[in-house]
Design a protein around this motif. Structure first.
Motif, PDB file in Angstrom:
ATOM      1  N   SER A 216     -26.485 -17.982 -20.990  1.00  0.00           N
ATOM      2  CA  SER A 216     -26.659 -18.042 -19.329  1.00  0.00           C
ATOM      3  C   SER A 216     -25.189 -18.614 -18.681  1.00  0.00           C
ATOM      4  N   GLN A 217     -24.049 -18.499 -19.659  1.00  0.00           N
ATOM      5  CA  GLN A 217     -22.925 -19.508 -19.270  1.00  0.00           C
ATOM      6  C   GLN A 217     -23.034 -18.281 -18.052  1.00  0.00           C
ATOM      7  N   ALA A 218     -22.839 -18.886 -16.613  1.00  0.00           N
ATOM      8  CA  ALA A 218     -22.279 -18.085 -15.586  1.00  0.00           C
ATOM      9  C   ALA A 218     -20.428 -18.750 -15.606  1.00  0.00           C
ATOM     10  N   ALA A 219     -20.384 -17.972 -14.714  1.00  0.00           N
ATOM     11  CA  ALA A 219     -19.025 -17.542 -14.232  1.00  0.00           C
ATOM     12  C   ALA A 219     -18.630 -16.979 -13.025  1.00  0.00           C
ATOM     13  N   ASP A 220     -16.860 -17.180 -12.931  1.00  0.00           N
ATOM     14  CA  ASP A 220     -16.928 -16.972 -11.355  1.00  0.00           C
ATOM     15  C   ASP A 220     -15.392 -16.024 -11.620  1.00  0.00           C
ATOM     16  N   ALA A 221     -16.101 -14.714 -11.966  1.00  0.00           N
ATOM     17  CA  ALA A 221     -15.979 -13.533 -12.560  1.00  0.00           C
ATOM     18  C   ALA A 221     -15.063 -12.588 -11.126  1.00  0.00           C
ATOM     19  N   ASP A 222     -15.907 -12.793 -10.238  1.00  0.00           N
ATOM     20  CA  ASP A 222     -16.292 -11.101  -9.021  1.00  0.00           C
ATOM     21  C   ASP A 222     -14.554 -10.605  -9.329  1.00  0.00           C
ATOM     22  N   LYS A 223     -13.255 -11.379  -9.203  1.00  0.00           N
ATOM     23  CA  LYS A 223     -12.599 -11.019  -8.647  1.00  0.00           C
ATOM     24  C   LYS A 223     -11.687 -10.628 -10.158  1.00  0.00           C
ATOM     25  N   VAL A 224     -12.241 -11.054 -10.857  1.00  0.00           N
ATOM     26  CA  VAL A 224     -12.073 -10.325 -12.713  1.00  0.00           C
ATOM     27  C   VAL A 224     -12.121  -8.982 -13.085  1.00  0.00           C
ATOM     28  N   ILE A 225     -13.494  -8.953 -12.477  1.00  0.00           N
ATOM     29  CA  ILE A 225     -14.252  -7.334 -12.958  1.00  0.00           C
ATOM     30  C   ILE A 225     -13.299  -6.342 -11.521  1.00  0.00           C
ATOM     31  N   ALA A 226     -12.917  -7.295 -10.269  1.00  0.00           N
ATOM     32  CA  ALA A 226     -12.971  -6.495  -9.381  1.00  0.00           C
ATOM     33  C   ALA A 226     -12.101  -5.406  -9.492  1.00  0.00           C
ATOM     34  N   ASP A 227     -10.500  -6.623 -10.211  1.00  0.00           N
ATOM     35  CA  ASP A 227      -9.620  -6.215 -10.589  1.00  0.00           C
ATOM     36  C   ASP A 227      -8.991  -5.488 -11.747  1.00  0.00           C
ATOM     37  N   ALA A 228      -9.687  -5.492 -12.313  1.00  0.00           N
ATOM     38  CA  ALA A 228     -10.616  -4.644 -14.118  1.00  0.00           C
ATOM     39  C   ALA A 228     -11.266  -3.494 -13.209  1.00  0.00           C
ATOM     40  N   LYS A 229     -12.064  -3.021 -12.768  1.00  0.00           N
ATOM     41  CA  LYS A 229     -12.382  -1.736 -11.797  1.00  0.00           C
ATOM     42  C   LYS A 229     -11.249  -0.818 -11.804  1.00  0.00           C
ATOM     43  N   ALA A 230     -10.574  -2.194 -11.030  1.00  0.00           N
ATOM     44  CA  ALA A 230      -9.633  -0.599 -10.282  1.00  0.00           C
ATOM     45  C   ALA A 230      -8.356  -0.193 -10.810  1.00  0.00           C
ATOM     46  N   ALA A 231      -8.320  -1.485 -11.834  1.00  0.00           N
ATOM     47  CA  ALA A 231      -7.170  -0.884 -13.660  1.00  0.00           C
ATOM     48  C   ALA A 231      -8.039   0.284 -13.601  1.00  0.00           C
ATOM     49  N   ALA A 232      -9.211   0.398 -14.469  1.00  0.00           N
ATOM     50  CA  ALA A 232      -9.649   1.285 -14.859  1.00  0.00           C
ATOM     51  C   ALA A 232      -9.670   2.585 -13.905  1.00  0.00           C
ATOM     52  N   GLU A 233     -10.076   2.034 -12.598  1.00  0.00           N
ATOM     53  CA  GLU A 233      -9.992   3.399 -11.499  1.00  0.00           C
ATOM     54  C   GLU A 233      -9.379   4.844 -12.045  1.00  0.00           C
ATOM     55  N   ALA A 234      -8.235   3.644 -11.991  1.00  0.00           N
ATOM     56  CA  ALA A 234      -6.525   4.706 -12.121  1.00  0.00           C
ATOM     57  C   ALA A 234      -5.699   5.111 -13.129  1.00  0.00           C
ATOM     58  N   ARG A 235      -6.793   4.792 -14.219  1.00  0.00           N
ATOM     59  CA  ARG A 235      -7.252   5.860 -15.805  1.00  0.00           C
ATOM     60  C   ARG A 235      -7.380   6.463 -15.663  1.00  0.00           C
ATOM     61  N   ILE A 236      -8.027   7.247 -14.552  1.00  0.00           N
ATOM     62  CA  ILE A 236      -9.277   8.226 -14.110  1.00  0.00           C
ATOM     63  C   ILE A 236      -8.424   9.833 -13.911  1.00  0.00           C
ATOM     64  N   VAL A 237      -7.592  10.263 -15.091  1.00  0.00           N
ATOM     65  CA  VAL A 237      -6.628  10.636 -14.285  1.00  0.00           C
ATOM     66  C   VAL A 237      -6.899  12.400 -13.971  1.00  0.00           C
ATOM     67  N   SER A 238      -8.199  12.993 -14.409  1.00  0.00           N
ATOM     68  CA  SER A 238      -8.543  13.995 -14.140  1.00  0.00           C
ATOM     69  C   SER A 238      -9.389  14.401 -13.392  1.00  0.00           C
ATOM     70  N   LYS A 239      -9.572  14.978 -12.485  1.00  0.00           N
ATOM     71  CA  LYS A 239     -10.763  15.503 -11.554  1.00  0.00           C
ATOM     72  C   LYS A 239     -11.604  16.563 -10.735  1.00  0.00           C
ATOM     73  N   VAL A 240     -11.861  16.392 -10.344  1.00  0.00           N
ATOM     74  CA  VAL A 240     -13.235  18.160  -9.953  1.00  0.00           C
ATOM     75  C   VAL A 240     -12.789  17.851  -8.641  1.00  0.00           C
TER      76      VAL A 240
END
Lengths: 56, 315, 354
Positions: free
Chosen positions: C188-212
């Motif tokens: 239940s420990q609320a966290a103000d982490a929207d930015k952390v998640i958004a940054d991590a998401k962008a970094a993860a998306e950048a790691r996807i090198v293959s495409k269809v």
């Protein structure tokens, strides 16, 4: 086939092959008695028997 | 590029140009490390697609079944033995084929490599009997002999048994290998242990039938598991049904299997179903002195009767 | 709903607490491959896995599933009456499935949950399950989710998205179900982490090198693709095994079988595969899809064209890469899609250039 069934864990004494002429009634009785004695000694077969589908 | 590849291209181009064949069946470079894709080449200018390396484990005899064309086919030792079996079983005519023989030094087992490194494999290169694997963490080198498919490591028929062309001089055949040590180990178990062993071995099976379909012997128009009139076996995941499939498929390969390893290689969940076919190979050799696919003019052991065939299984 | 921070030391404690309300499932590795399994008491999900070898679709769509039972006993007054097979639909939670597999569930739902028909077996299991996803920070080189309408932090189909952190997890509740699960675990420990998640998401998306490549397929002419010259080349190597369809999280086809044993019978459904010749055999013996080429074409046309046309929700693929990795002969949907797509875009250019 016997060998492969044995490899998969079916007991050797459950599978028998014999060659009996229709004139060899005494051999037939003898072989059947031998086979039933061997299978009885093993008890009911639990392997490679599907009583009901074991699925989700 | 390997000299084998160059030679395969050169021969294929010549055969196509001279209209000796309508098509060549070989391998092209795959999209993943350690994967090549069987392919057809129909035009001389397309032979550049063809490749050869230690990732050509799929058995190309499988692609010849009932074909009517004149075909050039790239064949390593086991493929050539299955071609012989195909000819004996009337699945292809010898006159239709130009066999491009490849002396084989064994195929790489991608699962062995994957088990030997951490993380995803990005590329794999081979040279001088060594295999170098690139992962995110760096490069790692294996001796090729240590990462061969198990069937290749005990293979004693590396050179094609029939061929019209050869891409290289024959390689030395392996001696002193015991192909059946794994089967003997199972034979030494008790019946209960053997039952359990196969229960665990087959537990991951998803019945995709990749083993059956990769097998050049499994060419029945309708496999017994697919029959519905009568239905021989349940189609679900019941372990007895799964075992029935593997047991009977193996049995249908008795005296025909060359242990090419295509079944195990194709399996998406890594089951070594070869243990079943190998048992039959072992018995065929011991009882009849028979190994499949070695000669075009000999009928298979289970196809012939000899007065001295062993019959000690009969009471 | 606020993002919740779960410290490492709260993790296993919370999981144990969840067992009061849920049966827990999660990835379990055996050293060679991992799969989603029920977690024994005290067993934690292995969240360091690459993706599971097979998709977790069997959680809601078992490969073999008993639908109905019946009696064949002549003395049974209720013989020959089909009865619902008893099932355990108690609440379950999956901890740590991949976002691609969750998105796949929402694609499959389009088939099992329609205005005309709601498949009770699939939906009962689906509704009983809370899906907790683990955002994917280490994709494989064969992952192409970002071009398949999905992504490593994709939220569709999930109830909670977990984001791995050095000292624990960030949990983003996405539905009421997810919110309740977090509460049930005592996290239940609320966290103000929207930015952390958004940054991590962008970094993860950048790691996807293959495409269809599939952008031109929607507008493409179906019959032109159907009659394209490349199908022989694509299908030649195919073994017609079921590896691609069985490992695919979005393949939903099944076959219904009756099995009778002495005085009892069951009606079962089993996964089926369009790669199998008997998939389309008529009772007359006629098979309208009798050749390998036809079957291979069907699989790709269904995923990349018919589905696109019918639902207008993109391709029937989430880019998990399993079929690419597992195909025994290396038939690669990325290559096939690129061929179909470039044919379609070339045709469109020709029309546009007139």
């Amino acid at each position: 086939m016997k060998n492969l069934l044995e490899l998969m864990g079916i007991e050797a004494d459950r599978i028998h092959f014999s060659w009996i002429s229709s004139a060899e009634s005494t051999k037939f009785v003898k072989v059947v008695n031998e086979i039933t004695a061997k299978v009885k000694a093993l008890g009911p077969n639990q392997r490679f028997v599907k009583q009901a589908a074991k699925v989700a | 590029m390997s000299t084998y590849t160059e030679k395969i291209r050169e021969i294929s181009q010549r055969l196509l140009k001279e209209c000796k064949v309508e098509m060549v069946i070989g391998f092209r470079q795959g999209t993943l490390p350690m994967m090549n894709e069987p392919c057809i080449v129909r035009k001389p200018e397309e032979v550049e697609r063809l490749v050869w390396d230690s990732n050509c484990g799929i058995n190309l005899a499988n692609y010849l079944t009932n074909r009517k064309e004149k075909i050039g086919v790239v064949a390593k030792g086991c493929d050539s033995r299955n071609i012989v079996t195909h000819i004996l079983e009337n699945k292809i005519k010898r006159e239709q084929l130009v066999i491009i023989g490849v002396p084989c030094q064994g195929m790489i087992d991608k699962r062995k490599i994957a088990a030997g490194v951490q993380g995803e494999i990005l590329s794999v290169a081979e040279a001088d009997g060594e295999v170098t694997v690139q992962t995110a963490a760096g490069a790692q080198t294996f001796k090729k002999a240590e990462v061969l498919q198990q069937n290749c490591s005990v293979c004693t028929h590396r050179n094609p048994v029939i061929h019209d062309e050869m891409v290289a001089e024959p390689v030395a055949e392996q001696t002193g290998v015991d192909p059946y040590a794994d089967v003997a180990a199972i034979e030494a178990m008790s019946a209960e242990e053997r039952w359990k062993f196969f229960e665990e071995l087959l537990a991951p099976c998803i019945r995709c039938y990749a083993c059956r379909n990769a097998c050049p012997l499994c060419y029945c128009p309708t496999c017994f598991v697919d029959e519905s009139k009568p239905q021989w076996v349940g189609k679900g995941q019941d372990p007895i049904d799964v075992r029935t499939f593997h047991f009977l498929r193996a049995y249908h390969c008795a005296g025909r299997c060359t242990d090419c390893g295509a079944c195990e290689r194709a399996c998406p969940v890594g089951i070594n179903m070869r243990l079943l076919t190998k048992k039959l190979n072992k018995d065929c050799l011991a009882l009849y002195g028979w190994e499949a696919g070695l000669a075009e003019d000999k009928r298979p052991a289970l196809d012939t009767y000899k007065a001295n065939d062993p019959e000690n299984f009969i009471h | 709903m606020k993002v919740i921070k779960i410290d490492k030391n709260q993790w296993s404690q919370g999981l144990e607490q969840l067992r009061n309300a849920f049966r827990l499932f999660g990835p379990v590795g055996n050293g060679k491959a991992s799969s989603i399994q029920e977690l024994a008491p005290g067993q934690a999900p292995d969240l360091t896995f690459a993706n599971t070898r097979l998709s977790p679709k069997n959680l809601v769509f078992p490969q073999s599933e008993v639908m109905l039972n019946y009696s064949l006993d002549p003395d049974d007054p209720e013989r020959n009456i089909l009865k619902e097979a008893p099932k355990d639909y108690a609440p379950r939670a999956v901890i740590g499935m991949r976002p691609c597999d969750a998105k796949a569930l929402s694609l499959v739902k389009m088939n099992f949950d329609t205005d005309q028909y709601q498949d009770p077996y699939w939906l009962n299991l689906y509704n009983a399950t809370t899906f907790v996803g683990l955002a994917c920070d280490a994709p494989a080189s064969t992952c192409f989710c970002t071009t398949a309408g999905c992504g490593p932090y994709h939220e569709e189909g999930l109830d909670v998205l977990l984001v791995s952190q050095k000292d624990g997890y960030l949990a983003k509740p996405l539905t009421d179900k997810g919110d309740q699960l977090l509460k049930a675990a005592g996290w239940s420990q609320a966290a103000d982490a929207d930015k952390v998640i958004a940054d991590a998401k962008a970094a993860a998306e950048a790691r996807i090198v293959s495409k269809v490549e599939s952008d031109s397929l929607r507008a493409a002419d179906t019959m032109a693709l159907y009659g394209a010259p490349f199908w022989e080349d694509i299908s030649f190597a195919c073994l017609n095994c079921g590896t691609c369809t069985f490992s695919c999280p979005t393949c939903w086809c099944f076959d219904i079988q009756d099995e009778a044993y002495r005085k009892k019978g069951v009606r079962i459904r089993n996964w089926d595969s369009c790669m199998f010749p008997i998939f389309t055999v008529h009772t007359t013996g006629h098979n309208p899809r009798d050749t390998k080429l036809q079957r291979v074409r069907q699989r790709f046309m269904h995923k990349l064209k018919y589905f696109v046309d019918k639902y207008d929700q993109g391709i029937m693929c989430v880019g998990c890469g399993r079929c690419v990795r597992q195909c025994p002969v290396n038939i690669d949907i990325r290559r096939v899609s690129a061929m179909m797509n470039s044919m379609a875009s070339a045709a469109q250019c020709a029309v546009g250039g007139k």
